[in-house]
Design a protein around this motif. Structure first.
Motif, PDB file in Angstrom:
ATOM      1  N   LYS A 160       0.847  -1.207   0.000  1.00 43.75           N
ATOM      2  CA  LYS A 160       0.000   0.000   0.000  1.00 43.75           C
ATOM      3  C   LYS A 160       0.877   1.249   0.000  1.00 43.75           C
ATOM      4  O   LYS A 160       0.632   2.219  -0.729  1.00 43.75           O
ATOM      5  CB  LYS A 160      -0.913  -0.005   1.226  1.00 43.75           C
TER       6      LYS A 160
ATOM      7  N   ASN B 235       2.393   1.786  -3.445  1.00 37.93           N
ATOM      8  CA  ASN B 235       1.413   2.299  -4.410  1.00 37.93           C
ATOM      9  C   ASN B 235       0.979   3.723  -4.079  1.00 37.93           C
ATOM     10  O   ASN B 235       0.671   4.511  -4.977  1.00 37.93           O
ATOM     11  CB  ASN B 235       0.205   1.366  -4.487  1.00 37.93           C
ATOM     12  N   ASP B 236       0.985   4.064  -2.774  1.00 35.99           N
ATOM     13  CA  ASP B 236       0.684   5.449  -2.417  1.00 35.99           C
ATOM     14  C   ASP B 236       1.741   6.369  -2.996  1.00 35.99           C
ATOM     15  O   ASP B 236       1.439   7.470  -3.497  1.00 35.99           O
ATOM     16  CB  ASP B 236       0.615   5.612  -0.896  1.00 35.99           C
TER      17      ASP B 236
ATOM     18  N   LYS C  37       1.405   6.603  -6.906  1.00 35.04           N
ATOM     19  CA  LYS C  37       0.316   7.442  -7.392  1.00 35.04           C
ATOM     20  C   LYS C  37       0.699   8.929  -7.461  1.00 35.04           C
ATOM     21  O   LYS C  37       0.052   9.707  -8.154  1.00 35.04           O
ATOM     22  CB  LYS C  37      -0.908   7.289  -6.481  1.00 35.04           C
ATOM     23  N   THR C  38       1.712   9.294  -6.699  1.00 32.26           N
ATOM     24  CA  THR C  38       2.102  10.717  -6.657  1.00 32.26           C
ATOM     25  C   THR C  38       3.227  11.017  -7.639  1.00 32.26           C
ATOM     26  O   THR C  38       3.749  12.155  -7.662  1.00 32.26           O
ATOM     27  CB  THR C  38       2.567  11.104  -5.239  1.00 32.26           C
TER      28      THR C  38
ATOM     29  N   THR D 193       9.037  14.932  -8.193  1.00 31.60           N
ATOM     30  CA  THR D 193       8.780  13.496  -8.112  1.00 31.60           C
ATOM     31  C   THR D 193       9.990  12.706  -7.606  1.00 31.60           C
ATOM     32  O   THR D 193       9.842  11.610  -7.072  1.00 31.60           O
ATOM     33  CB  THR D 193       8.351  12.968  -9.503  1.00 31.60           C
TER      34      THR D 193
ATOM     35  N   GLN E 120      -6.886  10.526 -11.514  1.00 29.68           N
ATOM     36  CA  GLN E 120      -6.693   9.214 -10.872  1.00 29.68           C
ATOM     37  C   GLN E 120      -6.269   8.150 -11.882  1.00 29.68           C
ATOM     38  O   GLN E 120      -5.509   7.233 -11.567  1.00 29.68           O
ATOM     39  CB  GLN E 120      -7.987   8.779 -10.160  1.00 29.68           C
ATOM     40  N   ASN E 121      -6.807   8.290 -13.106  1.00 35.26           N
ATOM     41  CA  ASN E 121      -6.472   7.269 -14.118  1.00 35.26           C
ATOM     42  C   ASN E 121      -5.047   7.419 -14.650  1.00 35.26           C
ATOM     43  O   ASN E 121      -4.469   6.439 -15.153  1.00 35.26           O
ATOM     44  CB  ASN E 121      -7.466   7.355 -15.274  1.00 35.26           C
ATOM     45  N   ARG E 122      -4.471   8.588 -14.529  1.00 40.27           N
ATOM     46  CA  ARG E 122      -3.066   8.768 -14.937  1.00 40.27           C
ATOM     47  C   ARG E 122      -2.188   8.331 -13.753  1.00 40.27           C
ATOM     48  O   ARG E 122      -1.961   9.101 -12.814  1.00 40.27           O
ATOM     49  CB  ARG E 122      -2.787  10.228 -15.296  1.00 40.27           C
ATOM     50  N   ARG E 123      -1.705   7.087 -13.804  1.00 37.68           N
ATOM     51  CA  ARG E 123      -1.039   6.531 -12.619  1.00 37.68           C
ATOM     52  C   ARG E 123      -0.019   5.450 -13.014  1.00 37.68           C
ATOM     53  O   ARG E 123      -0.069   4.914 -14.124  1.00 37.68           O
ATOM     54  CB  ARG E 123      -2.076   5.922 -11.677  1.00 37.68           C
TER      55      ARG E 123
ATOM     56  N   GLU F 297       1.149   1.801 -11.124  1.00 37.77           N
ATOM     57  CA  GLU F 297       0.832   0.866 -10.049  1.00 37.77           C
ATOM     58  C   GLU F 297       2.004  -0.126  -9.862  1.00 37.77           C
ATOM     59  O   GLU F 297       2.710  -0.477 -10.809  1.00 37.77           O
ATOM     60  CB  GLU F 297      -0.426   0.074 -10.349  1.00 37.77           C
TER      61      GLU F 297
END
Length: 467
Positions: free
Chosen positions: A354, A357-358, A361-362, A376, A457-460, A462
């Motif tokens: 988690k 992935n957190d 996502k950033t 980044t 959110q979809n631009r990520r 994982e």
């Protein structure tokens, strides 16, 4: 005569000693001694022989008190031998037949006639047939030429012999030979009469080969080309330890039968030549070296000689550097505490995934590009730190986009962005074999592409654990 009696008495005393007869091993023999010529068997006026008082040395025999015959013989195969005899005598007693008298045998002196003989004979020995070691009877047959005073003639000979072997190659030899003369009806000074030739003497056999000159003939020498000892059938014992060289594993060093002729200085049952620790008693399985802690590692090779350890670790116990109860030799992560189930490596928890992935996502990219925005990089470094805590875990990086733009362009952009993250992580110390990357474009949205927030959110990117 006195000398002959002494020889005969000596023969009786020595006859019990074992010896060897003339044979193919010792093919040659020479004999010499005294002879006696007995003329009483030839009777004038008779066509047949008479053997009266055959063995009457004092009455009938002519003897010269010195060596008066020599015989040289050679074995010609099996029990047969051929010999030549040369002899001489002085005829001082001649037995003459006188007809018409009560005593028909008169001993007279024919005039000290000189007697010479050269005779050859084939002899057959019965020694091997009777299986005796010293008693050697024989029969012989042959012929010769005899000089009797002024007369000389050929004779046909036959008789018996007896060798009494009292030493290895020496025998007392006795024998009698009938020498049949064909013209014995006249006086002896006119022709050669039939007579008996007796002999007694010594025989010496010789001729056996001894190539290595060790005193043991080749036929009896198990090592005919190397000087050796009689105790070992002519084979050598170089170090003198009582073990012949052929059975001695250490021919230049005295040893023991238990060690096959090799020394064992420390008495541990390992010969010095095989003992890596010849001054200290040890174990055969460790080449004669000791093992104080019993771990199967010789003390000389044991880094921990008083503590039982492992062969693969130089006799020391294996360490557990990270204290996770998985020994370093079995620990795939020896410096990071882990679990036994995961071979000493830490297991990636859901909480860790988690967190990864957190961070993922950033991650911010430049618009429509796979390059990172400046803010980044701290996020990426945080991800590197987490991944290093799990040195054997493998992860898959997946790139996604929103629905803006063409599908093909979005698919390629997602692939490039996931690959960019992988490249950064690899460049900062994460094993390339631990990471894969793939892009899925706009095919797997997690929110609505109709709103600005949903598109964000979809631009990520994982991160998924590969199990």
């Amino acid at each position: 005569m006195k000398h002959l009696n002494k020889l005969f008495a000596g023969a009786l005393l020595l006859a019990g000693f074992a010896a060897n007869a003339q044979d193919s091993t010792n093919p040659w023999a020479i004999s010499f001694g005294v002879n006696a010529v007995d003329t009483k068997i030839s009777m004038k006026g008779n066509d047949h022989l008479r053997f009266e008082e055959l063995y009457n040395p004092q009455g009938n025999w002519n003897i010269v008190p010195s060596v008066s015959y020599v015989n040289v013989a050679r074995n010609v195969g099996g029990n047969f031998s051929f010999g030549l005899t040369g002899s001489f005598n002085k005829i001082t007693k001649w037995v003459e037949h006188v007809e018409g008298t009560k005593n028909t045998h008169v001993v007279g002196n024919p005039g000290d006639l000189n007697y010479y003989g050269v005779d050859g004979a084939i002899t057959y020995s019965f020694k091997s047939l009777i299986k005796s070691k010293w008693f050697d009877p024989s029969l012989h047959l042959g012929g010769g030429y005899t000089f009797f005073g002024d007369a000389s003639a050929g004779t046909v000979n036959g008789g018996w012999g007896l060798n009494l072997w009292f030493a290895k190659n020496v025998a007392l030899t006795l024998g009698s030979t009938l020498k049949y003369g064909f013209d014995d009806k006249r006086m002896p000074n006119a022709d050669v009469p039939t007579h008996i030739f007796h002999q007694a003497g010594l025989k010496f056999q010789f001729g056996a080969k001894d190539r290595d000159n060790d005193g043991i003939i080749d036929k009896e020498d198990a090592c005919p080309d190397v000087p050796g000892l009689a105790a070992f059938q002519g084979c050598p014992d170089t170090d003198g330890d009582g073990i012949q060289d052929s059975a001695d594993a250490c021919i230049d060093e005295p040893g023991t039968p238990e060690m096959n002729g090799c020394p064992d200085q420390d008495g541990d049952g390992v010969a010095d030549k095989d003992d890596a620790c010849i001054d200290v008693a040890g174990l055969p399985v460790l080449q004669g070296c000791p093992d104080a802690d019993g771990d199967g590692v010789a003390d000389k090779d044991d880094a921990c000689p008083t503590v039982k350890g492992e062969k693969a670790n130089k006799g020391c116990p294996w360490p557990d550097t990270d204290g996770d109860k998985v020994l370093d030799k079995d620990d795939k992560c020896p410096t990071v505490a882990g679990t036994v189930a995961n071979n000493g490596c830490p297991e990636v928890s859901d909480e860790t995934m988690k967190k990864l992935n957190d961070y993922a996502k950033t991650i911010l990219f430049d618009s429509a590009k796979a390059s990172f925005q400046k803010q980044t990089f701290p996020v990426l470094q945080a991800m590197v730190a987490i991944l290093k805590e799990y040195p054997t875990a493998k992860f898959a990086l997946e790139g996604h986009t929103d629905s803006d733009g063409k599908d093909a362009m979005n698919l390629q952009l997602s692939k490039d962005r996931a690959a960019a993250v992988r490249t950064y992580l690899v460049d900062n110390g994460i094993g390339a074999d631990r990471l894969t990357s793939e892009g899925f474009g706009e095919s797997k949205p997690v929110a609505s592409n109709k709103t600005k927030a949903g598109k964000a959110q979809n631009r990520r990117v994982e991160v998924k654990l590969v199990k």
